[in-house]
Enzyme design. Structure first.
Site, PDB file in Angstrom:
ATOM      1  N   ARG A  77       0.841  -1.213   0.000  1.00 34.26           N
ATOM      2  CA  ARG A  77       0.000   0.000   0.000  1.00 34.26           C
ATOM      3  C   ARG A  77       0.872   1.257   0.000  1.00 34.26           C
ATOM      4  O   ARG A  77       0.433   2.325  -0.413  1.00 34.26           O
ATOM      5  CB  ARG A  77      -0.966  -0.005   1.200  1.00 34.26           C
ATOM      6  N   TYR A 130     -15.261  16.136 -16.061  1.00 42.05           N
ATOM      7  CA  TYR A 130     -15.596  14.715 -16.142  1.00 42.05           C
ATOM      8  C   TYR A 130     -16.735  14.432 -15.140  1.00 42.05           C
ATOM      9  O   TYR A 130     -16.710  14.951 -14.011  1.00 42.05           O
ATOM     10  CB  TYR A 130     -14.355  13.884 -15.795  1.00 42.05           C
ATOM     11  N   ASP A 213      -6.416  18.168 -14.895  1.00 40.59           N
ATOM     12  CA  ASP A 213      -6.726  16.818 -15.372  1.00 40.59           C
ATOM     13  C   ASP A 213      -6.318  16.785 -16.842  1.00 40.59           C
ATOM     14  O   ASP A 213      -6.960  17.403 -17.692  1.00 40.59           O
ATOM     15  CB  ASP A 213      -8.220  16.539 -15.189  1.00 40.59           C
ATOM     16  N   LYS A 238      -7.319   5.634 -19.740  1.00 46.63           N
ATOM     17  CA  LYS A 238      -7.537   6.134 -21.089  1.00 46.63           C
ATOM     18  C   LYS A 238      -6.268   5.942 -21.932  1.00 46.63           C
ATOM     19  O   LYS A 238      -5.852   4.822 -22.118  1.00 46.63           O
ATOM     20  CB  LYS A 238      -8.017   7.585 -21.024  1.00 46.63           C
TER      21      LYS A 238
END
Ligand SMILES: *Cc1c(COP(=O)(O)O)cnc(C)c1O
Length: 424
Positions: A77, A130, A213, A238
């Site tokens: 983690r 988005y 972004d 993407k």
């Protein structure tokens, strides 16, 4: 610098695409394997108690890392070899000092926002955003007492200043989130201009963190850190992943704000897993080839669509002419028009649906940036949650279709679009 982090030959800096197969990975640490194996492990064995202690001191920020000290592996983690190699390689494209990868784009965005925004603060953001980001900001963060203040992409910095001044008054402006080009309209936001405006409105000793972004044009065709942004965010699902087979995200920037983002990633547990990291390492090797092929195809497709009698208008950065008010910003901020475009067909929603249902090669699905051409209907799909009058203001009509151009032969894509336009 370690042998496996050599990024120049004879003083000449190597391009990112030349380093995607090797940078940051030492085969000698993995039996000579040419590819970084998947380190499918939750935890790491310390060679001694002293080593474990030293790793924790650095990881928890109890002391600075020594000049030659490597960050020790502790627990997946916090860090993992697949993620570390991936983060080193992703940093090269944007010229970032540090990178953190996440299990999704939303995990990256949420972790970055929650690192810097506190109840009572203003979060300045471009519109449209988005859909997931919009929901996070306008529902969840608003309920926590954060005031989101939006401005329309495509608005000049001077008009942004006029429209937001009063709405910010008296509150701390702690963060700015920009999406440019905007989805699906391809309207641009001036990163440098809005960043400067935000810093002038914020606290000089505690300036707002400017985040971009960069999913739509990055990491090849736009580098927000070079235009004054503090952090760059990606949905790596993407273009970076590029094969519609992995959900992932990334955040990059200067070492200082990134240290804070990485800390919250550790404690929120939004870290990517080794398998996602490994898939992205594989994708990065072909990133430039894919994005270049997609962009070349998109230019042909945009030309075809703009000449078609049943297409009312095409939004594509490659079609902006010199007179267009966004042209100089496009030249200053973008290195290519990319491969996303939207267009309006005749006949409103019914016309758009007939077109979408008639396609064979292009797939009707949300998401973008993948090897296959994808189409979707923003008004009823990705932007269905936006109020109708708001959608109209943003220029998202029922007749609009969004296209993410893939790597197929351009003549085959055009043939598919042509026969589907017959159905309109
Ligand atoms: C897809 C997308 C996201 C969300 O990313 P996930 O990987 O789906 O969580 C955020 N921003 C933009 C611009 C996107 O296209």
């Amino acid at each position: 610098m370690s042998e496996y982090k050599i990024d120049r030959i004879g003083g000449k800096v190597l391009r990112p695409e030349s380093l995607m197969m090797s940078y940051g990975y030492d085969p000698q640490l993995s039996e000579g394997a040419i590819k970084c194996p998947i380190f499918q492990t939750s935890t790491f064995v310390f060679e001694s108690a002293e080593a474990g202690k030293a790793y924790f001191e650095v990881a928890l920020g109890l002391r600075e890392k020594g000049p030659t000290e490597e960050l020790g592996l502790i627990y997946s983690r916090l860090n993992n070899p697949d993620l570390e190699v991936l983060e080193d390689r992703l940093s090269l494209w944007d010229g970032a000092e540090a990178c953190a990868v996440f299990e999704s784009g939303m995990a990256a965005i949420a972790t970055a926002l929650l690192t810097f925004v506190r109840p009572g603060d203003v979060l300045l953001h471009s519109e449209p955003l988005y859909g997931g980001t919009d929901y996070l900001i306008n529902h969840f963060l608003r309920e926590l007492g954060v005031l989101p203040v939006g401005f329309l992409a495509g608005t000049s910095v001077r008009d942004v200043e006029e429209s937001i001044g009063e709405r910010i008054a008296g509150r701390r402006l702690s963060a700015v989130l920009i999406e440019t080009p905007a989805n699906p309209t391809n309207q641009l936001v001036d990163i440098e201009g809005v960043g400067r405006l935000a810093r002038s409105l914020g606290d000089a000793d505690d300036p707002p963190v400017v985040m971009v972004d960069n999913t739509f044009l990055g990491p090849l065709w736009q580098h927000p850190l070079r235009h004054g942004a503090d952090l760059v965010l990606y949905s790596a699902t993407k273009f970076i992943g590029g094969h519609s087979d992995v959900i992932a995200g990334a955040c990059l920037g200067r070492a200082e704000p990134m240290a804070a983002v990485r800390t919250l990633r550790t404690f929120m547990g939004t870290t990517a897993g080794p398998w996602s990291g490994w898939l992205l390492l594989r994708s990065l090797e072909t990133l430039k080839m894919r994005m270049t092929a997609q962009m070349k195809n998109a230019r042909y497709v945009a030309d075809f669509l703009s000449d078609h009698p049943r297409v009312l208008c095409v939004n594509y950065l490659g079609l902006l002419d010199e007179e267009h008010p966004m042209h100089s910003l496009y030249r200053a901020q973008c290195l290519s028009p990319g491969s996303l475009l939207s267009f309006d067909v005749e006949g409103g929603e019914a016309g758009a649906f007939r077109f979408l249902n008639a396609l064979h090669l292009a797939k009707l699905a949300v998401s973008l940036g993948s090897t296959e051409t994808l189409v979707e209907h923003p008004a009823s799909m990705t932007h269905a949650d936006v109020a109708p009058e708001q959608r109209e203001r943003m220029g998202i009509a029922p007749s609009m279709v969004r296209l993410s151009v893939g790597v197929e032969h351009f003549e085959d894509i055009v043939a598919d679009l042509e026969q589907a336009l017959e159905a309109v």
